[in-house]
Design an enzyme around this catalytic site. Sequence first.
Site, PDB file in Angstrom:
ATOM      1  N   SER A  66     -58.359  89.671  25.676  1.00 43.05           N
ATOM      2  CA  SER A  66     -58.889  90.577  25.002  1.00 43.05           C
ATOM      3  C   SER A  66     -58.962  91.699  26.142  1.00 43.05           C
ATOM      4  CB  SER A  66     -59.407  90.807  23.895  1.00 43.05           C
ATOM      5  OG  SER A  66     -58.920  92.431  23.157  1.00 43.05           O
TER       6      SER A  66
ATOM      7  N   LYS B  55     -65.897 115.633  11.492  1.00 42.04           N
ATOM      8  CA  LYS B  55     -67.135 115.373  12.124  1.00 42.04           C
ATOM      9  C   LYS B  55     -68.084 113.897  11.737  1.00 42.04           C
ATOM     10  CE  LYS B  55     -69.836 116.759  15.405  1.00 42.04           C
ATOM     11  NZ  LYS B  55     -68.913 116.014  16.912  1.00 42.04           N
TER      12      LYS B  55
END
Length: 369
Positions: A166, A218
């Site tokens: 990765s 949020k």
Amino acid sequence: MALDNWLQTMGYKLCRIVSKCLEQSLTQFCGGCRNPLLAFQSVAQGIVKLATIHRSLLTFRLVIPTFRTGFSPSIPSFYTAMIWPIPPRSRKSIARLEVNGAIGAATRKRALEALKMVEERKFPALLLRIDSPGGTVGDSQEIYTALRRLQEKVKIVASFGNISASGGVYIGMGANHIMANPGTITGSIGVILRGNNLERLLERIGVSFKVIKSGPYKDILAFDRELTDEEKNILQDLIDVSYGQFVKTVAEARRLSEETVRNFADGRIFTGEQALALGVVDRLGSEEEARRWTAELVGLDPDKAECITLGEKKGGLRRFFPGSSEGQALKIPPALAAAGIAPSTLSATLDWIAFEQSTNGLPLWLYRP
């Protein structure tokens, strides 16, 4: 270039002049001294007082102090400065940077500092040793960008160790060439984002949170509630964009089409031998073979070229354990030692806990076995 040539010519001339003066001074000194060997040792101790790099030359300030021997003839003081056209040690050495463990802010800071040293000390080549399952997206991108910029001045060879997956693959794309062991675990090209949902646990113990927010998203990935469908779509779009950046970088670095990369960039892992067949690496071999290859690429003798490691890794949570300062082995508490836990296991566990704490809720280029 013309200035460099002029400085080098003047350096040789100054060397000859100073050498003659020094020879006359030594002859005169030793001739009037009852112990010539002692005289020579005293003069030698005064040589090479300061060395600084100026452009491609070393500047030496030779200082030979006044010697009081108590007999005639008196010994003259000698003071001069010269430019010495000898390349520094780094010009004939290979820099080595090791990236171990999960890639996060600490790894990025250490790597960027080391890469700056490679450029400043003008190493001809860099051996990038990667033994990492990946890490945060932004930190991996910054290391990769710095490597690509350094490519303009330094030849870079990446060596994949036990695992380079990765984000480890991503920073490896910043090298000119890549070598992996046949059994190296690599691949895992993709993005993962994880959050913790403790809603049921909090309900059981009677804890709840009151949230006031400026917008509906949020508190996305808040640990006290489940994600909504809209939030899942937002996060999936984020993951897709990050994944596209990863695929594009691999395709450009390895000169492959994005379609080809997407065929194996589905999160799967593969060995170094498979990576060679896929075009992810250039050669199979050990770190030592990668070092020799690096030396050959810049015209150095593989048998003589020194490898200088920069940016040694420093501990994270390990600093809270006795004897865990840099350069010392980690000492574990007696209770853990009695349970058969090795220092290396505890060290790796502490590093992983610290990484998990700092990256919770972040998109990661990380292989999670």
